[in-house]
Design an enzyme around this catalytic site. Structure first.
Site, PDB file in Angstrom:
ATOM      1  CG  HIS A  32      -1.916  -1.013   1.380  1.00 51.44           C
ATOM      2  ND1 HIS A  32      -2.055  -1.802   2.498  1.00 51.44           N
ATOM      3  CD2 HIS A  32      -2.881  -1.416   0.523  1.00 51.44           C
ATOM      4  CE1 HIS A  32      -3.078  -2.633   2.331  1.00 51.44           C
ATOM      5  NE2 HIS A  32      -3.584  -2.427   1.127  1.00 51.44           N
ATOM      6  CE  LYS A  56     -14.231  -6.519   3.798  1.00 53.32           C
ATOM      7  NZ  LYS A  56     -13.028  -5.984   3.125  1.00 53.32           N
ATOM      8  NE  ARG A 105      -2.801  -7.722  -4.282  1.00 58.52           N
ATOM      9  CZ  ARG A 105      -3.500  -8.131  -3.248  1.00 58.52           C
ATOM     10  NH1 ARG A 105      -2.921  -8.262  -2.097  1.00 58.52           N
ATOM     11  NH2 ARG A 105      -4.780  -8.415  -3.362  1.00 58.52           N
ATOM     12  CB  SER A 143      -4.293  -6.468   4.780  1.00 57.06           C
ATOM     13  OG  SER A 143      -3.892  -5.227   4.279  1.00 57.06           O
TER      14      SER A 143
HETATM   15  O1  PNS Z   1      -8.910  -2.826   0.396  1.00 56.43           O
HETATM   16  P1  PNS Z   1     -10.173  -3.336  -0.236  1.00 56.43           P
HETATM   17  O2  PNS Z   1     -10.954  -4.125   0.785  1.00 56.43           O
HETATM   18  O3  PNS Z   1      -9.896  -4.111  -1.483  1.00 56.43           O
HETATM   19  O4  PNS Z   1     -11.042  -2.053  -0.652  1.00 56.43           O
HETATM   20  C1  PNS Z   1     -12.324  -2.206  -1.222  1.00 56.43           C
HETATM   21  C2  PNS Z   1     -13.033  -0.838  -1.346  1.00 56.43           C
HETATM   22  C3  PNS Z   1     -13.051  -0.116  -0.022  1.00 56.43           C
HETATM   23  C4  PNS Z   1     -12.306   0.005  -2.376  1.00 56.43           C
HETATM   24  C5  PNS Z   1     -14.487  -1.105  -1.849  1.00 56.43           C
HETATM   25  O5  PNS Z   1     -15.074  -2.087  -1.069  1.00 56.43           O
HETATM   26  C6  PNS Z   1     -15.372   0.140  -1.829  1.00 56.43           C
HETATM   27  O6  PNS Z   1     -15.157   1.057  -2.585  1.00 56.43           O
HETATM   28  N1  PNS Z   1     -16.373   0.156  -0.924  1.00 56.43           N
HETATM   29  C7  PNS Z   1     -17.248   1.276  -0.727  1.00 56.43           C
HETATM   30  C8  PNS Z   1     -18.683   0.965  -1.119  1.00 56.43           C
HETATM   31  C9  PNS Z   1     -18.870   1.134  -2.605  1.00 56.43           C
HETATM   32  O7  PNS Z   1     -18.703   2.194  -3.163  1.00 56.43           O
HETATM   33  N2  PNS Z   1     -19.235   0.015  -3.271  1.00 56.43           N
HETATM   34  C10 PNS Z   1     -19.394  -0.036  -4.697  1.00 56.43           C
HETATM   35  C11 PNS Z   1     -18.053  -0.252  -5.355  1.00 56.43           C
HETATM   36  S1  PNS Z   1     -18.288  -0.640  -7.034  1.00 56.43           S
END
Ligand code: PNS
Length: 177
Positions: A32, A56, A105, A143
């Site tokens: 990150h 979560k 990745r 993570s």
């Molecule tokens: O580190 P992560 O868990 O891969 O991050 C995922 C994240 C936070 C980018 C994604 O879950 C997100 O944007 N969540 C917010 C809710 C949202 O906008 N959902 C629609 C996404 S298409």
């Protein structure tokens, strides 16, 4: 090691561009941090945004994750941190961000990222998702694996910042004790 590069890219990009790097960051890893270092050179301001997601079961609270991120982004003056809930594109728009940064990745990341990018574009076409390839030395770090290895007593000192390693050790010891 986070790469140190000339400021060339910054000089050709609009300094008014606000980018957002969203994620769970439970906890932040060197992968990150590499993305933060590189994308902070592509924008006037970069907001590292931690999702508040009650569904979560995180190892660290959002506040703890923000503290850990704040600690390691100190070298980057144009990086800010925030927590958000709800739709990412709504939060991005509320902060004036027009670019979402995500790291890719392996090929396995692609499908979910592709879905999210297209959905986000459908929701707000004015916000563009930009993918950066993870640095090759970071492309296996997640993570999730960091937590698993640390919980089983493995060494994670080369994949997370030292302050995060300390917090991980403490949290895992507290959970066991
Ligand atoms: O580190 P992560 O868990 O891969 O991050 C995922 C994240 C936070 C980018 C994604 O879950 C997100 O944007 N969540 C917010 C809710 C949202 O906008 N959902 C629609 C996404 S298409």
């Amino acid at each position: 090691m986070v790469s140190e590069e000339p400021e060339l890219i910054k000089s050709v990009l609009p300094s008014s561009l606000v980018a957002i790097y969203p994620g769970s960051f439970d906890p932040i890893t060197n992968g990150h941090l590499d993305l933060i270092a590189r994308s902070s050179r592509m924008a006037g301001r970069l907001i590292v945004a931690v999702l508040r997601n009650q569904s979560k079961h995180p190892l660290f609270s959002v506040e703890e994750r923000l503290e850990m991120i704040a600690d390691v982004v100190k070298p980057y003056p144009n990086v800010e941190i925030a927590a958000f809930e709800g739709l990412l594109v709504d939060f991005a728009a509320s902060r004036g961000a027009t670019m979402i940064v995500r790291g890719i990745r392996a090929v396995s990341d692609y499908e979910l990222e592709w879905e999210m990018a297209l959905m986000n574009r459908r929701l707000k076409p004015e916000i563009e998702t930009v993918f950066l390839m993870a640095g090759e030395e970071y492309s296996f770090i997640s993570s999730h694996l960091v937590k698993e290895v640390a919980a089983l007593g493995g060494n994670v000192s080369d994949v997370v910042p030292p302050s995060v390693e300390q917090r991980l050790k403490k949290r895992i010891a507290a959970k066991k004790g």
